[in-house]
Design a protein around this motif. Structure first.
Motif, PDB file in Angstrom:
ATOM      1  N   LYS A 142      32.744  27.038  29.102  1.00  9.54           N
ATOM      2  CA  LYS A 142      33.944  25.501  29.283  1.00  9.54           C
ATOM      3  C   LYS A 142      35.485  26.312  29.504  1.00  9.54           C
ATOM      4  CE  LYS A 142      35.453  24.252  24.753  1.00  9.54           C
ATOM      5  NZ  LYS A 142      34.556  23.552  23.325  1.00  9.54           N
ATOM      6  N   TRP A 143      36.113  27.237  28.790  1.00 10.41           N
ATOM      7  CA  TRP A 143      36.996  27.674  29.208  1.00 10.41           C
ATOM      8  C   TRP A 143      37.335  27.811  30.940  1.00 10.41           C
ATOM      9  CZ3 TRP A 143      35.271  28.586  24.801  1.00 10.41           C
ATOM     10  CH2 TRP A 143      35.339  27.824  23.559  1.00 10.41           C
ATOM     11  N   GLN A 144      36.206  28.975  31.144  1.00 10.35           N
ATOM     12  CA  GLN A 144      36.512  29.793  32.169  1.00 10.35           C
ATOM     13  C   GLN A 144      36.006  28.559  33.492  1.00 10.35           C
ATOM     14  OE1 GLN A 144      33.823  33.106  31.140  1.00 10.35           O
ATOM     15  NE2 GLN A 144      35.533  33.945  32.382  1.00 10.35           N
ATOM     16  N   TRP A 145      35.307  27.633  33.683  1.00  6.94           N
ATOM     17  CA  TRP A 145      34.930  26.667  34.486  1.00  6.94           C
ATOM     18  C   TRP A 145      35.975  26.057  34.828  1.00  6.94           C
ATOM     19  CZ3 TRP A 145      28.869  25.190  32.340  1.00  6.94           C
ATOM     20  CH2 TRP A 145      28.591  26.068  33.191  1.00  6.94           C
ATOM     21  N   ALA A 146      37.153  25.727  33.684  1.00  3.53           N
ATOM     22  CA  ALA A 146      38.213  24.618  33.719  1.00  3.53           C
ATOM     23  C   ALA A 146      39.318  25.718  34.736  1.00  3.53           C
ATOM     24  CB  ALA A 146      38.998  24.265  32.586  1.00  3.53           C
ATOM     25  N   TYR A 147      38.985  26.408  35.407  1.00  2.88           N
ATOM     26  CA  TYR A 147      39.710  27.527  36.393  1.00  2.88           C
ATOM     27  C   TYR A 147      38.571  27.303  37.877  1.00  2.88           C
ATOM     28  CZ  TYR A 147      42.491  30.069  32.976  1.00  2.88           C
ATOM     29  OH  TYR A 147      43.671  30.454  31.542  1.00  2.88           O
ATOM     30  N   LYS A 148      38.345  26.394  38.057  1.00  5.46           N
ATOM     31  CA  LYS A 148      37.397  25.759  39.050  1.00  5.46           C
ATOM     32  C   LYS A 148      38.512  26.211  40.408  1.00  5.46           C
ATOM     33  CE  LYS A 148      32.921  25.202  40.981  1.00  5.46           C
ATOM     34  NZ  LYS A 148      31.749  25.533  40.940  1.00  5.46           N
ATOM     35  N   LYS A 149      39.264  24.452  40.012  1.00  3.76           N
ATOM     36  CA  LYS A 149      40.196  23.872  41.272  1.00  3.76           C
ATOM     37  C   LYS A 149      41.185  25.174  41.256  1.00  3.76           C
ATOM     38  CE  LYS A 149      42.310  19.726  42.361  1.00  3.76           C
ATOM     39  NZ  LYS A 149      43.825  19.764  41.363  1.00  3.76           N
ATOM     40  N   LYS A 150      41.731  25.976  40.551  1.00  7.66           N
ATOM     41  CA  LYS A 150      43.027  26.654  40.926  1.00  7.66           C
ATOM     42  C   LYS A 150      42.229  27.432  41.323  1.00  7.66           C
ATOM     43  CE  LYS A 150      44.565  26.672  35.943  1.00  7.66           C
ATOM     44  NZ  LYS A 150      45.225  26.979  34.218  1.00  7.66           N
ATOM     45  N   PHE A 151      41.429  28.640  41.469  1.00  8.72           N
ATOM     46  CA  PHE A 151      40.855  29.823  42.040  1.00  8.72           C
ATOM     47  C   PHE A 151      40.498  28.803  43.183  1.00  8.72           C
ATOM     48  CE2 PHE A 151      40.215  33.895  40.026  1.00  8.72           C
ATOM     49  CZ  PHE A 151      40.621  33.170  38.509  1.00  8.72           C
ATOM     50  N   LEU A 152      39.912  27.721  43.486  1.00 11.37           N
ATOM     51  CA  LEU A 152      40.066  27.747  44.724  1.00 11.37           C
ATOM     52  C   LEU A 152      40.916  26.687  45.696  1.00 11.37           C
ATOM     53  CD1 LEU A 152      37.422  26.212  45.994  1.00 11.37           C
ATOM     54  CD2 LEU A 152      37.372  23.966  45.399  1.00 11.37           C
ATOM     55  N   GLU A 153      41.914  26.588  45.129  1.00 14.26           N
ATOM     56  CA  GLU A 153      43.340  25.920  45.574  1.00 14.26           C
ATOM     57  C   GLU A 153      44.205  27.613  46.034  1.00 14.26           C
ATOM     58  OE1 GLU A 153      44.264  21.952  43.593  1.00 14.26           O
ATOM     59  OE2 GLU A 153      45.137  23.645  42.677  1.00 14.26           O
ATOM     60  N   LYS A 154      44.119  28.658  45.240  1.00 14.74           N
ATOM     61  CA  LYS A 154      44.403  29.714  45.560  1.00 14.74           C
ATOM     62  C   LYS A 154      44.042  30.614  46.556  1.00 14.74           C
ATOM     63  CE  LYS A 154      47.633  33.415  43.962  1.00 14.74           C
ATOM     64  NZ  LYS A 154      48.917  32.674  43.550  1.00 14.74           N
ATOM     65  N   GLY A 155      42.396  30.352  47.111  1.00 15.33           N
ATOM     66  CA  GLY A 155      41.442  31.223  47.956  1.00 15.33           C
ATOM     67  C   GLY A 155      41.081  32.304  47.239  1.00 15.33           C
ATOM     68  N   ILE A 156      40.790  32.270  45.615  1.00 17.42           N
ATOM     69  CA  ILE A 156      40.180  33.216  45.358  1.00 17.42           C
ATOM     70  C   ILE A 156      39.151  33.321  44.509  1.00 17.42           C
ATOM     71  CG2 ILE A 156      42.424  35.055  45.826  1.00 17.42           C
ATOM     72  CD1 ILE A 156      42.652  33.862  42.155  1.00 17.42           C
ATOM     73  N   MET A 157      38.673  34.506  44.344  1.00 16.93           N
ATOM     74  CA  MET A 157      36.919  34.023  43.797  1.00 16.93           C
ATOM     75  C   MET A 157      36.956  34.570  42.174  1.00 16.93           C
ATOM     76  SD  MET A 157      33.598  35.484  44.857  1.00 16.93           S
ATOM     77  CE  MET A 157      32.213  35.430  43.932  1.00 16.93           C
ATOM     78  N   ALA A 158      36.724  33.943  41.745  1.00 19.70           N
ATOM     79  CA  ALA A 158      35.740  34.620  40.436  1.00 19.70           C
ATOM     80  C   ALA A 158      34.362  34.413  40.451  1.00 19.70           C
ATOM     81  CB  ALA A 158      36.333  33.453  39.199  1.00 19.70           C
TER      82      ALA A 158
END
Ligand code: NDP
Length: 397
Positions: free
Chosen positions: A120-136
Motif C-alpha cells: 500500500k505504501w508504494q502503490w500510493a506513489y502511482k499518481k506522483k510517478f505518473l505525473e512525473k513521467g517516470i516508472m517504478a
C-alpha cells in the motif's frame, strides 16, 4: 547505451552488478553504491577479474533522501536499482521522484517497527510517478518477480481462467552452518515469523505462523520435501490481476534444523523487532541477532545443492480443466562458479538485471508504479532462458 545505479552491496546487489557487467551493450556504465564502501569495492574487484570491466563505487546512506537526490543529480543514472533493504524503498522512491529517474526494487517497503509485507505504501506513489513521467517496477526478484511473470505467462498462453495458484519455493541446498539465512537475516526472519495468510474465494484467511504444511514431490530428482504455508507479498498483487482466481497460497521448504533454531530464538525473544534497553542502550533484538549471523553473501562458497521455485496453476482452457507447473531449478555451485554467489542471491539478482534491461530497452516502460504481472511476460520469459534462469512448463495430472 545506459547508466545503471545499483544501490546495496549485499548478496543480491553483487549478483546484479556481475550480471549487468556481462552485458556492456545494455549496461554501458555501472555504478554500485552502498552504506559500506569496502563491500562495493570487493564486488568491483571480482567483476574486474571475471569480466575485465571497471565499475564505479560510492558510499551512500539511502535513508537520507536529500543526500541521495544530490547524488542522483550528480551522476544522472538512467535507472536506480534498489537492492538495499525494504526500509529504503520509500526514501529511494522519493529521491527518484525528485530527480526524475526510473526505479526498480525486489521487495516491498517495510516500516522498521512493524512486519507488514504490504504494497500500500508504494502503490500510493502511482499518481506522483505518473505525473512525473517516470516508472517504478516493484518486486523484480524471483518471488516476488519471476513467480508473477510465470503467472502472467500462464494466463496469456495456457488458461482462459486460473482458479488456483500455489507458489512453491524449495531450497534443497545446504550451507553446512547451524543456522544462517540465504538472504538478509532481518527481513527473512520477519517474513517467516509473521502469521500465515492465503486467498480463498475473495477473502484473506489467516493461519498461525508455519502451522500448515504439505509434502510436495519436486521434479528432476529433488524429490519430496515438506513445505510450510506462509504469506508472501506477491499474493497481494496477483489476486488483483489473475482472472477468475479463487485460491492463492505460498509455500516454502525449511529444514527441521532451521525451524528448531528459529523456534528457540523466538521463544527467548531474539526475533523481536521492538526496542529493548540493554545497559541503558536501546537495542532491537532481531538487529542484534543479524549482526552475529553469517552474511548471506558469505554463503556462496559453502552452499551445495539446488533451488526449485515454481507456480502450480489450476484452471480451465477451452472448457477443459488444466493443471500446469512452471518452474526453474538453479544450482548453488553453478551460481558460485559464475558470479561468486549462492543461488538465492542469484535467483533474485538475475531478475533484477532483466527487469532493468526490460525498462531500459523500453520493452516494459509505462509511467506509474507497476507490479511485474502487469507487463507482457514474453520478453522477460525469453530473457530468463538467455541469462541463467531457464524454466520449464509441464502439464501435470
Ligand atoms: P544483504 O543484507 O546481503 O544486503 C543489503 C545491502 O544493503 C547491504 O550491502 C547493506 O549495507 C545495504 N544497505 C542497507 N541499508 C542501507 C542504506 N541505508 N543505505 C545504503 N545501503 C544500505 O541483503 P540481500 O542482498 O540478501 O537482499 C537485498 C534485497 O533483496 C532485500 O530487500 C531482500 O528483501 C530482497 N530479496 C528479494 C528476493 C526476491 O525473490 N524478490 C529474494 C531475496 C532477497 P551494509 O553492508 O552496510 O549493511
Amino acid at each position: 547505451m545506459s547508466k545503471i545505479l545499483i544501490i546495496g552491496a549485499g548478496g543480491v546487489g553483487s549478483v546484479t552488478a556481475h550480471k549487468c557487467a556481462q552485458l556492456p551493450e545494455i549496461f554501458s556504465e555501472i555504478i554500485l553504491a552502498s552504506r559500506t564502501i569496502h563491500k562495493c569495492d570487493a564486488i568491483a574487484q571480482s567483476i574486474k577479474e571475471r569480466t575485465g570491466r571497471s565499475i564505479s563505487t560510492f558510499a551512500i546512506d539511502a535513508d537520507n533522501v536529500s543526500e541521495t537526490k544530490s547524488f542522483l543529480d550528480r551522476i544522472k543514472p538512467d535507472i536506480v536499482v534498489n537492492l538495499a533493504l525494504p526500509y529504503q524503498d520509500l526514501p529511494l522512491m522519493d529521491a527518484c521522484l525528485d530527480a526524475g529517474i526510473d526505479y526498480l526494487d525486489t521487495a516491498n517497503y517495510e516500516p522498521p517497527d512493524e512486519a507488514k509485507f504490504e504494497y500500500k505504501w508504494q502503490w500510493a506513489y502511482k499518481k506522483k510517478f505518473l505525473e512525473k513521467g517516470i516508472m517504478a517496477l516493484l518486486g523484480s526478484g524471483f518471488d516476488p518477480g519471476v513467480t508473477n511473470v510465470f503467472c502472467a505467462w500462464a494466463q496469456k498462453h495456457h488458461f482462459d481462467e486460473i482458479h488456483e495458484l500455489d507458489i512453491i519455493d524449495c531450497n534443497a541446498g545446504d550451507h553446512g552452518q547451524h543456522f544462517a539465512t540465504n538472504f538478509n537475516p532481518e527481513i527473512n526472519i520477519r517474513e517467516i515469523t509473521q502469521r500465515g495468510r492465503f486467498w480463498d474465494h475473495g477473502e484473506w484467511v489467516e493461519t498461525d505462523p508455519l502451522s500448515w504444511s504439505m509434502t510436495y514431490d519436486f521434479p528432476e530428482k529433488i524429490g519430496k520435501k515438506k513445505c510450510y504455508l506462509m504469506y508472501h507479498e506477491e499474493l497481494e498483487s496477483l489476486v488483483m490481476h489473475l482472472k477468475g482466481l479463487k485460491r492463492a497460497r505460498f509455500w516454502m521448504t525449511f529444514s527441521e534444523q532451521y525451524l528448531t533454531h528459529l523456534r528457540v530464538l523466538e521463544n527467548v525473544g531474539m526475533t523481536r523487532i521492538d526496542t529493548v534497553e540493554y545497559n541503558g542502550t536501546p537495542v532491537v533484538p532481531l538487529k542484534f541477532l543479524k549482526s552475529v549471523l553469517p552474511e548471506p553473501a558469505s554463503l556462496g562458497p559453502l552452499t551445495q545443492g539446488r533451488t526449485c521455485i515454481g507456480c502450480l496453476l489450476k484452471g480451465i482452457k477451452d472448457g477443459q480443466p488444466k493443471k500446469l507447473y512452471v518452474y526453474n531449478i538453479c544450482s548453488h555451485e553453478a551460481c558460485y562458479e559464475e558470479v561468486g554467489s549462492q543461488a538465492i542471491s542469484y535467483t533474485t539478482g538475475v531478475p533484477a538485471m532483466i527487469g532493468a534491461k526490460m525498462m531500459l530497452e523500453k520493452k516494459w516502460h509505462r509511467p506509474g508504479v507497476w507490479n511485474m504481472e502487469e507487463f507482457d511476460p514474453d520478453p522477460f520469459m525469453d530473457n530468463l532462458n538467455l541469462y541463467g534462469l531457464p524454466w520449464k512448463a509441464v502439464e501435470v495430472d
